[in-house]
Design a protein around this motif. Sequence first.
Motif, PDB file in Angstrom:
ATOM      1  N   ALA A 227     -73.544  25.029  12.963  1.00 40.78           N
ATOM      2  CA  ALA A 227     -72.939  25.543  14.194  1.00 40.78           C
ATOM      3  C   ALA A 227     -72.146  26.818  13.912  1.00 40.78           C
ATOM      4  CB  ALA A 227     -72.036  24.485  14.825  1.00 40.78           C
ATOM      5  N   TRP A 228     -71.414  26.842  12.790  1.00 38.47           N
ATOM      6  CA  TRP A 228     -70.623  28.031  12.437  1.00 38.47           C
ATOM      7  C   TRP A 228     -71.518  29.234  12.181  1.00 38.47           C
ATOM      8  CZ3 TRP A 228     -70.132  30.384   7.406  1.00 38.47           C
ATOM      9  CH2 TRP A 228     -69.159  31.400   7.357  1.00 38.47           C
ATOM     10  N   LEU A 229     -72.662  29.014  11.519  1.00 34.87           N
ATOM     11  CA  LEU A 229     -73.568  30.115  11.210  1.00 34.87           C
ATOM     12  C   LEU A 229     -74.154  30.760  12.461  1.00 34.87           C
ATOM     13  CD1 LEU A 229     -75.411  28.585   8.122  1.00 34.87           C
ATOM     14  CD2 LEU A 229     -73.887  30.575   8.124  1.00 34.87           C
ATOM     15  N   SER A 230     -74.094  30.063  13.590  1.00 35.08           N
ATOM     16  CA  SER A 230     -74.641  30.605  14.840  1.00 35.08           C
ATOM     17  C   SER A 230     -73.592  31.357  15.663  1.00 35.08           C
ATOM     18  CB  SER A 230     -75.235  29.475  15.682  1.00 35.08           C
ATOM     19  OG  SER A 230     -74.213  28.626  16.190  1.00 35.08           O
ATOM     20  N   THR A 231     -72.341  31.381  15.206  1.00 31.38           N
ATOM     21  CA  THR A 231     -71.265  32.020  15.967  1.00 31.38           C
ATOM     22  C   THR A 231     -71.079  33.467  15.531  1.00 31.38           C
ATOM     23  OG1 THR A 231     -69.571  31.308  14.371  1.00 31.38           O
ATOM     24  CG2 THR A 231     -70.061  29.818  16.220  1.00 31.38           C
ATOM     25  N   PRO A 232     -70.462  34.316  16.378  1.00 25.42           N
ATOM     26  CA  PRO A 232     -70.175  35.698  15.972  1.00 25.42           C
ATOM     27  C   PRO A 232     -69.219  35.723  14.790  1.00 25.42           C
ATOM     28  CG  PRO A 232     -69.933  35.419  18.352  1.00 25.42           C
ATOM     29  CD  PRO A 232     -70.065  34.045  17.771  1.00 25.42           C
ATOM     30  N   MET A 233     -69.402  36.695  13.913  1.00 27.30           N
ATOM     31  CA  MET A 233     -68.539  36.789  12.737  1.00 27.30           C
ATOM     32  C   MET A 233     -67.441  37.818  12.962  1.00 27.30           C
ATOM     33  SD  MET A 233     -70.704  38.996   9.955  1.00 27.30           S
ATOM     34  CE  MET A 233     -70.696  40.801  10.065  1.00 27.30           C
ATOM     35  N   ARG A 234     -66.399  37.714  12.156  1.00 23.43           N
ATOM     36  CA  ARG A 234     -65.322  38.699  12.191  1.00 23.43           C
ATOM     37  C   ARG A 234     -65.766  39.970  11.462  1.00 23.43           C
ATOM     38  NH1 ARG A 234     -60.435  35.366   9.701  1.00 23.43           N
ATOM     39  NH2 ARG A 234     -62.163  34.541   8.481  1.00 23.43           N
ATOM     40  N   PRO A 235     -65.186  41.137  11.797  1.00 26.70           N
ATOM     41  CA  PRO A 235     -65.542  42.376  11.092  1.00 26.70           C
ATOM     42  C   PRO A 235     -65.163  42.291   9.619  1.00 26.70           C
ATOM     43  CG  PRO A 235     -64.321  42.852  13.116  1.00 26.70           C
ATOM     44  CD  PRO A 235     -64.215  41.380  12.886  1.00 26.70           C
ATOM     45  N   PRO A 236     -65.863  43.036   8.751  1.00 25.18           N
ATOM     46  CA  PRO A 236     -65.513  43.038   7.324  1.00 25.18           C
ATOM     47  C   PRO A 236     -64.101  43.560   7.102  1.00 25.18           C
ATOM     48  CG  PRO A 236     -67.652  44.085   7.691  1.00 25.18           C
ATOM     49  CD  PRO A 236     -67.027  43.895   9.036  1.00 25.18           C
ATOM     50  N   THR A 237     -63.441  43.034   6.088  1.00 22.47           N
ATOM     51  CA  THR A 237     -62.124  43.509   5.680  1.00 22.47           C
ATOM     52  C   THR A 237     -62.175  43.874   4.196  1.00 22.47           C
ATOM     53  OG1 THR A 237     -61.381  41.263   5.190  1.00 22.47           O
ATOM     54  CG2 THR A 237     -60.905  42.130   7.399  1.00 22.47           C
TER      55      THR A 237
END
Length: 215
Positions: A86-96
């Motif tokens: 489920a987590w892999l299908s969600t939008p990710m945060r921008p790289p830091t």
Amino acid sequence: MADRELSTTGYLILGLLADHDWSAYQLAEQLGRGVAELWPSADRGRYAVLNRLSDERYVQTRREHTGKRARTIYSITAAGREALAAWLSTPMRPPTLEFEGMVRVLLADQGSVDDLRRTLAQTREQALANREMFARYAAYISTTGGTFPERRHLFALANTFMIGHYEHIVAWAEWAEAQISSWPDTVSPAITNGDQVREMLAPGRDALQGDAPDA
């Protein structure tokens, strides 16, 4: 479902457990094989994360004995696999980026030009060492398949990024060393080297102009 979302480290640990059962020590070994360079906080609070995963019933534990020594082995549950998918299908945060050397560059006017040169040299040397480490990982995975042979195609994607990342840092550090080679200090170039500063900033200006819509 969990009452609150897991940290990225939690999902990372679930991903490591997806194909292998590990002890906490073995998980630390896996996190140390290039993961720390990608996700520096991965090993911080590892036991707290494992406790959280256990509380959420995303992992289950068993005790194994080697002679007189006992260790706890963690394995992912069906609920853990579901949460990870489920987590892999969600939008990710921008790289830091966590880069102490660059912080030192930004504050270099409070130190000497020799301090700045030393920062750049250390940045280059560290990046060279990390690039070599990932090159060795690439050779190891290519010849043996690595610890996760079923994921070697994904490791190849990530490994190529990390090598390119450190190559960029090496190239930047060498460029920066050349830029400051004639600086007498870390303060006066703001006034005396105006043309040089504008030239250093030109790629950014050009990129911005390239993104502008056609008239």
